[in-house]
Scaffold this motif. Structure first.
Motif, PDB file in Angstrom:
ATOM      1  N   TYR A   1      -2.061 -14.529  31.509  1.00  0.00           N
ATOM      2  CA  TYR A   1      -0.358 -14.033  30.617  1.00  0.00           C
ATOM      3  C   TYR A   1      -1.664 -14.408  29.642  1.00  0.00           C
ATOM      4  CZ  TYR A   1       0.764 -14.012  35.296  1.00  0.00           C
ATOM      5  OH  TYR A   1       1.099 -13.792  36.848  1.00  0.00           O
ATOM      6  N   ALA A   2      -1.208 -15.836  29.059  1.00  0.00           N
ATOM      7  CA  ALA A   2      -1.145 -16.478  27.912  1.00  0.00           C
ATOM      8  C   ALA A   2      -2.634 -15.546  26.770  1.00  0.00           C
ATOM      9  CB  ALA A   2      -1.015 -17.940  28.060  1.00  0.00           C
ATOM     10  N   SER A   3      -3.475 -15.374  27.824  1.00  0.00           N
ATOM     11  CA  SER A   3      -4.246 -15.135  26.659  1.00  0.00           C
ATOM     12  C   SER A   3      -4.264 -14.055  26.821  1.00  0.00           C
ATOM     13  CB  SER A   3      -5.841 -15.521  27.878  1.00  0.00           C
ATOM     14  OG  SER A   3      -6.276 -16.651  27.919  1.00  0.00           O
ATOM     15  N   LEU A   4      -3.634 -13.005  27.257  1.00  0.00           N
ATOM     16  CA  LEU A   4      -3.641 -11.916  27.273  1.00  0.00           C
ATOM     17  C   LEU A   4      -2.476 -11.757  25.734  1.00  0.00           C
ATOM     18  CD1 LEU A   4      -2.946  -9.591  29.924  1.00  0.00           C
ATOM     19  CD2 LEU A   4      -4.722  -9.097  27.776  1.00  0.00           C
ATOM     20  N   ASP A   5      -1.609 -12.609  25.505  1.00  0.00           N
ATOM     21  CA  ASP A   5      -0.360 -12.806  24.329  1.00  0.00           C
ATOM     22  C   ASP A   5      -1.151 -13.072  23.012  1.00  0.00           C
ATOM     23  OD1 ASP A   5       1.568 -11.385  25.925  1.00  0.00           O
ATOM     24  OD2 ASP A   5       2.557 -13.802  26.443  1.00  0.00           O
ATOM     25  N   ASP A   6      -2.176 -14.032  23.293  1.00  0.00           N
ATOM     26  CA  ASP A   6      -2.800 -14.373  21.748  1.00  0.00           C
ATOM     27  C   ASP A   6      -3.374 -13.070  21.728  1.00  0.00           C
ATOM     28  OD1 ASP A   6      -2.435 -17.122  22.508  1.00  0.00           O
ATOM     29  OD2 ASP A   6      -4.576 -17.932  22.441  1.00  0.00           O
ATOM     30  N   ILE A   7      -4.182 -12.740  22.068  1.00  0.00           N
ATOM     31  CA  ILE A   7      -4.399 -11.565  21.512  1.00  0.00           C
ATOM     32  C   ILE A   7      -3.576 -11.277  21.023  1.00  0.00           C
ATOM     33  CG2 ILE A   7      -5.752  -9.449  21.565  1.00  0.00           C
ATOM     34  CD1 ILE A   7      -7.408 -10.328  24.362  1.00  0.00           C
ATOM     35  N   LEU A   8      -2.344 -10.437  21.425  1.00  0.00           N
ATOM     36  CA  LEU A   8      -1.106  -9.710  20.520  1.00  0.00           C
ATOM     37  C   LEU A   8      -0.963 -10.364  19.794  1.00  0.00           C
ATOM     38  CD1 LEU A   8       0.617  -8.991  23.911  1.00  0.00           C
ATOM     39  CD2 LEU A   8      -1.102  -7.013  22.250  1.00  0.00           C
ATOM     40  N   ILE A   9      -0.342 -12.117  19.718  1.00  0.00           N
ATOM     41  CA  ILE A   9      -0.211 -12.601  18.527  1.00  0.00           C
ATOM     42  C   ILE A   9      -1.165 -12.406  17.347  1.00  0.00           C
ATOM     43  CG2 ILE A   9       0.077 -14.829  17.893  1.00  0.00           C
ATOM     44  CD1 ILE A   9       1.069 -15.320  20.948  1.00  0.00           C
ATOM     45  N   TRP A  10      -2.395 -12.328  17.340  1.00  0.00           N
ATOM     46  CA  TRP A  10      -3.069 -12.366  16.112  1.00  0.00           C
ATOM     47  C   TRP A  10      -2.744 -10.638  15.494  1.00  0.00           C
ATOM     48  CZ3 TRP A  10      -4.165 -16.272  13.819  1.00  0.00           C
ATOM     49  CH2 TRP A  10      -3.917 -17.794  14.135  1.00  0.00           C
ATOM     50  N   GLY A  11      -3.129 -10.133  16.665  1.00  0.00           N
ATOM     51  CA  GLY A  11      -2.923  -8.599  16.494  1.00  0.00           C
ATOM     52  C   GLY A  11      -1.594  -8.263  15.149  1.00  0.00           C
ATOM     53  N   VAL A  12      -0.560  -8.519  15.918  1.00  0.00           N
ATOM     54  CA  VAL A  12       0.786  -8.412  15.248  1.00  0.00           C
ATOM     55  C   VAL A  12       0.445  -9.398  13.993  1.00  0.00           C
ATOM     56  CG1 VAL A  12       2.871  -9.068  15.287  1.00  0.00           C
ATOM     57  CG2 VAL A  12       2.125  -8.183  17.333  1.00  0.00           C
ATOM     58  N   LEU A  13      -0.082 -10.452  13.318  1.00  0.00           N
ATOM     59  CA  LEU A  13      -0.207 -10.900  12.682  1.00  0.00           C
ATOM     60  C   LEU A  13      -1.072 -10.244  11.490  1.00  0.00           C
ATOM     61  CD1 LEU A  13       0.425 -14.143  10.803  1.00  0.00           C
ATOM     62  CD2 LEU A  13      -1.850 -14.810  11.705  1.00  0.00           C
ATOM     63  N   ALA A  14      -1.998  -9.749  11.860  1.00  0.00           N
ATOM     64  CA  ALA A  14      -3.068  -8.753  11.418  1.00  0.00           C
ATOM     65  C   ALA A  14      -2.413  -7.880  10.476  1.00  0.00           C
ATOM     66  CB  ALA A  14      -4.584  -8.742  12.171  1.00  0.00           C
ATOM     67  N   VAL A  15      -1.172  -7.482  11.330  1.00  0.00           N
ATOM     68  CA  VAL A  15      -0.080  -6.229  11.159  1.00  0.00           C
ATOM     69  C   VAL A  15       0.087  -6.343   9.785  1.00  0.00           C
ATOM     70  CG1 VAL A  15       1.408  -4.297  10.961  1.00  0.00           C
ATOM     71  CG2 VAL A  15      -1.282  -4.775  13.002  1.00  0.00           C
ATOM     72  N   ILE A  16       0.700  -8.064  10.121  1.00  0.00           N
ATOM     73  CA  ILE A  16       2.128  -8.117   9.256  1.00  0.00           C
ATOM     74  C   ILE A  16       0.803  -8.396   7.470  1.00  0.00           C
ATOM     75  CG2 ILE A  16       3.341 -10.099   8.269  1.00  0.00           C
ATOM     76  CD1 ILE A  16       4.208 -10.450  11.421  1.00  0.00           C
ATOM     77  N   LEU A  17       0.153  -8.793   8.095  1.00  0.00           N
ATOM     78  CA  LEU A  17      -0.548  -9.159   6.998  1.00  0.00           C
ATOM     79  C   LEU A  17      -1.443  -8.430   6.133  1.00  0.00           C
ATOM     80  CD1 LEU A  17      -2.028 -12.640   7.754  1.00  0.00           C
ATOM     81  CD2 LEU A  17      -0.056 -12.228   6.700  1.00  0.00           C
ATOM     82  N   MET A  18      -1.022  -7.418   6.134  1.00  0.00           N
ATOM     83  CA  MET A  18      -1.954  -5.882   5.280  1.00  0.00           C
ATOM     84  C   MET A  18      -1.606  -5.624   4.635  1.00  0.00           C
ATOM     85  SD  MET A  18      -4.239  -3.633   6.433  1.00  0.00           S
ATOM     86  CE  MET A  18      -4.490  -3.677   7.763  1.00  0.00           C
ATOM     87  N   ASP A  19      -2.491  -5.462   3.685  1.00  0.00           N
ATOM     88  CA  ASP A  19      -1.924  -5.656   1.756  1.00  0.00           C
ATOM     89  C   ASP A  19      -3.129  -4.572   1.915  1.00  0.00           C
ATOM     90  OD1 ASP A  19      -2.127  -5.729  -0.476  1.00  0.00           O
ATOM     91  OD2 ASP A  19      -2.714  -7.423  -0.619  1.00  0.00           O
ATOM     92  N   TRP A  20      -1.233  -4.081   1.480  1.00  0.00           N
ATOM     93  CA  TRP A  20      -2.407  -2.059   1.200  1.00  0.00           C
ATOM     94  C   TRP A  20      -3.185  -1.971  -0.232  1.00  0.00           C
ATOM     95  CZ3 TRP A  20      -2.530   1.288   5.381  1.00  0.00           C
ATOM     96  CH2 TRP A  20      -2.014   0.704   6.367  1.00  0.00           C
ATOM     97  N   SER A  21      -2.666  -2.703  -0.390  1.00  0.00           N
ATOM     98  CA  SER A  21      -3.181  -2.824  -2.677  1.00  0.00           C
ATOM     99  C   SER A  21      -4.653  -3.656  -1.968  1.00  0.00           C
ATOM    100  CB  SER A  21      -2.710  -3.394  -3.460  1.00  0.00           C
ATOM    101  OG  SER A  21      -2.508  -5.280  -2.634  1.00  0.00           O
ATOM    102  N   ARG A  22      -4.892  -3.904  -0.911  1.00  0.00           N
ATOM    103  CA  ARG A  22      -7.007  -4.229  -0.694  1.00  0.00           C
ATOM    104  C   ARG A  22      -6.858  -4.118   0.256  1.00  0.00           C
ATOM    105  NH1 ARG A  22      -5.950 -10.729  -1.427  1.00  0.00           N
ATOM    106  NH2 ARG A  22      -8.172 -10.798  -2.191  1.00  0.00           N
ATOM    107  N   VAL A  23      -6.451  -3.322   1.091  1.00  0.00           N
ATOM    108  CA  VAL A  23      -7.173  -2.463   1.909  1.00  0.00           C
ATOM    109  C   VAL A  23      -8.543  -1.905   2.260  1.00  0.00           C
ATOM    110  CG1 VAL A  23      -5.932   0.241   1.680  1.00  0.00           C
ATOM    111  CG2 VAL A  23      -5.896  -0.862   4.344  1.00  0.00           C
ATOM    112  N   SER A  24      -8.706  -1.705   1.269  1.00  0.00           N
ATOM    113  CA  SER A  24     -10.255  -1.188   0.558  1.00  0.00           C
ATOM    114  C   SER A  24     -11.132  -2.314   1.011  1.00  0.00           C
ATOM    115  CB  SER A  24     -10.081  -0.289  -0.395  1.00  0.00           C
ATOM    116  OG  SER A  24     -10.273  -1.399  -1.244  1.00  0.00           O
ATOM    117  N   LYS A  25     -11.077  -3.353   0.718  1.00  0.00           N
ATOM    118  CA  LYS A  25     -11.637  -4.747   1.065  1.00  0.00           C
ATOM    119  C   LYS A  25     -11.027  -5.155   2.841  1.00  0.00           C
ATOM    120  CE  LYS A  25     -11.743  -7.580  -3.066  1.00  0.00           C
ATOM    121  NZ  LYS A  25     -11.158  -8.714  -3.720  1.00  0.00           N
TER     122      LYS A  25
END
Length: 400
Positions: free
Chosen positions: A176-200
């Motif tokens: 259970y914790a392993s699956l949550d770990d993946i989702l946690i980092w996936g959500v973090l990546a979405v939060i950090l998505m910088d549309w001004s640097r999306v091409s990078k």
């Protein structure tokens, strides 16, 4: 004194103080050494030591010394997150995908929702909680996810202490914790998505996907003794690419680990590496984290915010696992044990909150409240779970 000499004084303090508190104070039952190190980092920060002894604080933790400590801390946390990624066993999670998916989804989703409500309440308390570069949704989702995080490495440590790690219930909780770990980092990546640097970011992800295929072929082809060296090079390159693209080097470190197979390495070596990273360099990360805490004139508000976040986190995990228990028809008492273990925070949540602070999504006050919440939730775990396990010993032997 030279900067080197002061740096060594700081290192001596980092390793001496928490060890003496842990060993002489006998805190291991409710606060393992890593938790004591985190608390010590807070106490050595500007809000406590810096306020009580400002001259001493400025002497030891001068700008050049802090810069040196930060370099060690960055590498330490990259290694730690990389190891956590390698040790994720997605094959077991897939084999039990229905049960694991329901439990992990509810154990993450419910506390995240309650944490988001808590974040909205914080915004109503004033403007000191949200960082200057954050959108409202980023702050709410980031704080909500912080309440949902499970610290997989600390969870392993606590389950070893409770002697259930290798038992069926322990292996289920790891899934259970392993699956949550993946989702946690996936959500973090979405939060950090910088549309001004999306091409990078698109370029990085595309290159990372291609490089992963080549890297995995290389790792299978080279001798086992070379895999550690090549793996560390891969870690540094992936972390650099993620940071360059506008994500964060810790996202890159996790990605570098998650695409690697644990069976490329001997389990004993992996366990030893995790232990040595925790022993040798992670205390520096805890200290550098403590140096980032801030109380300001709102010390009471920070404690109130920490209490609110702790209530959202613990109640959310327990409610989520009880809902899963109802759906999957677990035995009485099972959901409570699983919920209390999954609400363990500490390391991973602190790493998560550090990223949010680096990107100015949260302020130092929010970071301090999250840090206090993480420490409190972790210290609650063993004292509450141990008596429950003693009363319901047959759960330990129950297969999924």
């Amino acid at each position: 004194m030279s900067t080197t000499e002061i740096f060594l004084i700081a290192m001596a303090i980092i390793f001496t103080v928490p060890y003496l508190v842990w060993r002489l104070g006998g805190t291991d039952y409710f606060a393992p050494l890593v938790v004591v190190q985190i608390i010590t980092g807070i106490l050595l920060g500007p809000g406590v030591l810096g306020r009580a002894f400002p001259d001493y604080y400025q002497f030891v933790f001068s700008a050049p010394v802090v810069q040196s400590l930060n370099g060690v801390a960055w590498w330490a946390v990259m290694l730690f997150v990389w190891i956590a990624g390698i040790e994720l066993d997605l094959k077991k999670a897939w084999a039990h995908r229905v049960e694991s998916g329901i439990t992990a989804g509810l154990a993450l989703g419910v506390p995240m929702a309650l944490g988001a409500v808590a974040a909205a309440l914080l915004l109503g308390m004033g403007t000191q909680w949200m960082g200057p570069r954050a959108l409202t949704w980023q702050f709410i989702v980031g704080v909500g996810m912080s309440c949902a995080v499970t610290a997989l490495p600390i969870l392993i440590l606590l389950m070893e202490k409770l002697e259930i790690l290798r038992q069926p219930i322990g292996q289920r909780i790891l899934r259970y914790a392993s699956l949550d770990d993946i989702l946690i980092w996936g959500v973090l990546a979405v939060i950090l998505m910088d549309w001004s640097r999306v091409s990078k970011q698109v370029i990085f992800l595309a290159l990372f996907a291609v490089a992963t295929v080549l890297f995995r072929r290389l790792m299978r082809a080279i001798p086992a003794r070379d895999r550690w060296y090549v793996g560390l090079i891969w870690l540094a390159v992936a972390a650099f690419g993620a940071d360059w693209s506008g994500l964060h080097f810790m996202v890159g470190a996790f990605l570098a680990g998650v695409v690697m197979d644990a069976d490329w390495f001997e389990q004993s070596q992996m366990d030893a590496l995790r232990h040595h990273v925790l022993l040798v360099v992670m205390p520096v990360f805890f200290l550098s984290t403590g140096l980032r805490t801030q109380w300001g004139m709102q010390g009471g508000a920070v404690f109130a915010a920490a209490g609110l976040l702790l209530a959202a986190s613990v109640s959310g995990k327990l409610l989520g696992t009880h809902l899963a228990g109802r759906i999957l028809r677990w035995a009485p008492g099972e959901a409570g044990i699983i919920g209390w273990l999954l609400q363990t925070k500490a390391l991973i949540m602190i790493i998560f909150a550090n990223v949010l602070l680096d990107k100015q999504i949260i302020t130092s006050e929010t970071f301090t409240a999250l840090l206090l919440m993480a420490v409190g939730s972790t210290m609650l775990t063993v004292p509450i779970v141990a008596p429950r396990l003693a009363r319901i010993k047959e759960l330990v032997l129950r297969a999924s």
